[in-house]
Design an enzyme around this catalytic site. Sequence first.
Site, PDB file in Angstrom:
ATOM      1  N   LYS A   1      12.875   0.824  38.939  1.00 22.56           N
ATOM      2  CA  LYS A   1      13.549   2.322  39.215  1.00 22.56           C
ATOM      3  C   LYS A   1      14.424   2.294  37.378  1.00 22.56           C
ATOM      4  O   LYS A   1      14.607   1.734  36.406  1.00 22.56           O
ATOM      5  CB  LYS A   1      14.984   1.889  40.068  1.00 22.56           C
ATOM      6  CG  LYS A   1      16.141   2.757  40.473  1.00 22.56           C
ATOM      7  CD  LYS A   1      17.686   2.001  41.485  1.00 22.56           C
ATOM      8  CE  LYS A   1      18.023   3.310  41.377  1.00 22.56           C
ATOM      9  NZ  LYS A   1      19.271   2.773  43.113  1.00 22.56           N
TER      10      LYS A   1
ATOM     11  N   SER B   1      20.612   5.348  46.624  1.00 18.89           N
ATOM     12  CA  SER B   1      19.565   6.102  45.456  1.00 18.89           C
ATOM     13  C   SER B   1      18.502   5.945  44.915  1.00 18.89           C
ATOM     14  O   SER B   1      18.472   5.997  43.117  1.00 18.89           O
ATOM     15  CB  SER B   1      20.533   5.727  43.946  1.00 18.89           C
ATOM     16  OG  SER B   1      21.044   4.157  44.377  1.00 18.89           O
TER      17      SER B   1
ATOM     18  N   SER C   1      21.746   1.900  48.660  1.00 19.47           N
ATOM     19  CA  SER C   1      21.255   2.262  48.405  1.00 19.47           C
ATOM     20  C   SER C   1      19.207   1.801  47.519  1.00 19.47           C
ATOM     21  O   SER C   1      18.515   2.358  47.372  1.00 19.47           O
ATOM     22  CB  SER C   1      21.389   2.228  46.606  1.00 19.47           C
ATOM     23  OG  SER C   1      22.489   3.772  46.732  1.00 19.47           O
TER      24      SER C   1
END
Lengths: 479, 511, 85
Positions: A74, A149, A173
């Site tokens: 990420k 997210s 997330s």
Amino acid sequence: MHATDLIGLSATEAARALAAGSVSSAELFETYRARAQADRDAGEQGLNCFTWVADQQPPDAAPGALGGVPLAVKDLFCTEGVPSQAASRILEGYRPPYSATVVTRLREAGAPLLGKTNQDEFAMGSSNENSAFGAVRNPWDRERVPGGSSGGSAAAVAAGLAPWALGTDTGGSIRQPAALCGIVGLKPTYGAVSRYGMIAFASSLDQAGPLTRNVSDAALMLSHMIGRDPCDATSLQFPGAVSMPSAERLDGVRVGVPAELTGDGIEDGVRTAFEAALELARELGAQISEVSLPHAPHALSAYYVIAPAECSSNLARFDGVRYGARAQDPRDLLDMYTRTRHDGFGAEVKRRVMLGTYALSSGYYDAYYGRAQRVRTRIAQDFAEAFGKVDLILTPTSPTVAFPLGERTGDPLSMYLSDFCTIPMSLAGIPAISIPCGLSGGLPVGLQLAGPAFSESRMLESAHALERAIGFDGGGARV
Amino acid sequence: MSEPPGTHAGPPGTHAGPGAPSGVAVHGSADAAAPGMEPVIGLEIHVQLSTATKMFCSCELSFGEPANTRTCPVCLGLPGSLPVANAHAIHLGLMIGLALGSELAPRSIFHRKNYFYPDLPKGYQISQYDEPLCRGGRLGDVRIHRVHLEEDAAKLIHVGASGRIHGSDASLVDFNRGGTPLAEIVTEPDLRSAEQAGEWLRLLRTTLRRLGVSDVNMEEGSLRCDANISLRPAGSEMLGVKTELKNMNSFRFIERGINAEVARQGKILAGGGKVVQETLHFDPSSGAITSLRSKEEAHDYRYFPEPDLLPVAISAEMLGEARAAMSELPADRQQRLQVEVGLAAESARLLAFRGELGDFFEAALAAGADPAPPAQALANWVTGELLARLPDGADPAESLLTPQALARLVGLLAARSISSGVARQVLEQLLAEGGEPEAIIERDGLAAIGGGDELAAVVAAAIAANADAAEKIRQGNAKASGPIVGFVMRETKGRADGAEVARLIEAQLRA
Amino acid sequence: MARLARLALAEEEIEPMARELSAVLDHVAKIAELDLDGVPPTSHVVEVTGALRPDVPRPSLPREVALAQAPASGQDGFLVPSPQA
């Protein structure tokens, strides 16, 4: 081995094949690299999972225990010399001089960096529509969100663009996008994994965790992530090791189902899939009972005070002084600060910074932040009490399946509500995992298992048994 | 400004009992501006701790290193970096608490103090708020409110026109200093005059220096002091509106600044006005007090517990280590000098509370000079003749005079090998050029002329040259010996031993 | 509030922002309903203490690296508009 066979291998299978020599790490890396790059090149036509893709296999990659299973990371994680932008304009092009501890540990274990994945800006969001680099699309249905997210990481794994991925979970997330994309996502016990090098959103809640195709892969990645880091004062020594799960039954496992998180607000298709999973658990020998988490209904409120408060402080460092963007031709210092941050932060980030500033401000601290931290204590106590009676708590991960792009962007509150099943676990700091348990209207439904602090091994065993029994096939989402 | 007659804050360490000194009529300079008003002063002191690394990262502390060469992701506030507290800084903080007799919090936490400024890389300072390391305590006359730990800000250097950016003046930020460990010591408002504040600050400095926790050097910035000042009717228990005086970087400036502010407030109140609570700056060259405009915006620091750091629990082991590291404190040293070394109380106090003098004295005493100097005589020379010849506030250890040399000098004097006049001369030479007293005495032929025919002959000549004086002495007026002694001293260039001269005069005239 | 957070809001952004924030605040105000007397706040989920660092120096970043990402630098430091005196 043919490319499609290669990408059909789970991370665990790939590691085994690499060790056996039946697959070369160079071939494996290049296969995934090409697919990731193709998605990037496809622009609007692709899923937009990646913000950066390696242009070759890292030259001096040590094999490590894993032998070279490429890892998508990420964008929120600092990766030395590689753009780490938290999907924000304010960090566009930022290349840190150091790497996050978990990234280093995984790289040294033999999981080289494949690429950086797209996300909601600064990890704030539940749909990956808040990225400065455009929304990510759900591989199951391009017109729908992948969740957030860690949307880019989840979509990449589901679409077979990466064998596995690193994400972060603050209020759900990792778990929620895993559910919406039909893959496995795990949030470890708070403190189990180092946060050093993870761009901070809410310090007391953030945790790094795996997004993988199956439970075994999640256990494998986690086992190489845990452990105290002297650079992170809140990281703890994990008691024991994380074992590779093998359970096929749930005999003797006491499962609790909290009414507060499985009743109102759960859409019908999700509820059906959830109840089917509970029935399966019963067949596998689990004892199912009802538990109560009386303060769970207030978890969302407490979270949306604590997280913004901490983030308003954590994001104060983005001021245009030492790195990142700076507004052009500032009139003076104040102008430099305010314009840099106005231009650099997206709407959701600005909302949360304002909210957080308010919650901490003089005169309001006791009513908001002070109270929210007390609610948090109650929530942790609720779980502790529940775990006195049961070993695991089961809930749906997300109240809905993946919703259409643009459906909730006009109403932030409705977006926040999608986290109500995952937030309580974050507040209590306990581990939780989401595994796919079925489809509703052709879209994946996630099942969440939560356990007491440091019960990851036991939780993974139960998840493994359920996964096997459920037999979910995620192959259809592969690109 | 001259001391008001008859009043003095009193030597530190002599007040018994808790609470602010009452009944001590210290009028300070406020008296002139507003009769019947007394100044109420509290100090906020920041001390840079002598650790090897910064408060929350492992960068080495910088002592004038080139700009931005002592930084890392943590003290630069790079995204993703995290603080980890320095164990040694906590240890030094505990020592300060022990030395001040504070209550040490069994559990204390760090807080974030949020505000924006270029010298604050994270946009917040990690400090302590309502659960500090130490609470309460006392040093001399002054009660301590609290002691806590925090990190220092970076340095902002105004570059001005030479470095104009974006068409306006620029400042340069150097993060070397950022993150240096600081102990903040806050006193209760127990001080009643600028002079008392200065004296107390010197005491604090000596105490901290002896503890070895900090260089406590105001010029270098390892000791910084702000003052909170208000006025109230003498004898009242109420507190007036206070102002904060900042950026004074020497003891003299602090005293002058406080006096200036007291006078300013006195004038306002005497004129029927009200003092406004604000932060002020004292300009030592003009004596002017001005408002610090950068503080005009009320700061809401939005304190909340630092989530990246765990609470600090003081273990028995940490406490034991802090106690073991404590060196002798001034009050204890005074006691020891009086009781064990046998010094008079006033000498002992002066040597104990001016640590560098005490160190010099004890080094001289231990030097093993032969003939050995008596302790009190040595003490008198340190606090008298030597101190008078040193620049204000200087450390004798930094002069060319060694403790050994002083010990030998005083020993020689006590043994009457030299006269006191010669001793003073030699002291001056030692301070000017260093060296050994014996060598100087030898070189310049300064040995006392004690017994022997040489002196007897000079005395005889003196008597012969001063017949009137001699006659007066014969008739019983011993005090008339002045001219005779003077003659002898001139003849011997001061080397004659005074007592021996007197004995010879007596002997020769009685004979 | 925007000034405290150093966020400049354009004229047209203020109203929607205020509305959105109000909605969220109304929701989070639910926590005011709870009886929380005597409940200690959780400032640290991890109820552990310690985790201190030994006072041993480690190499700092080379200056070029520290300044590498600076939006404006010169004379060996980070340049910013001067704060008002």
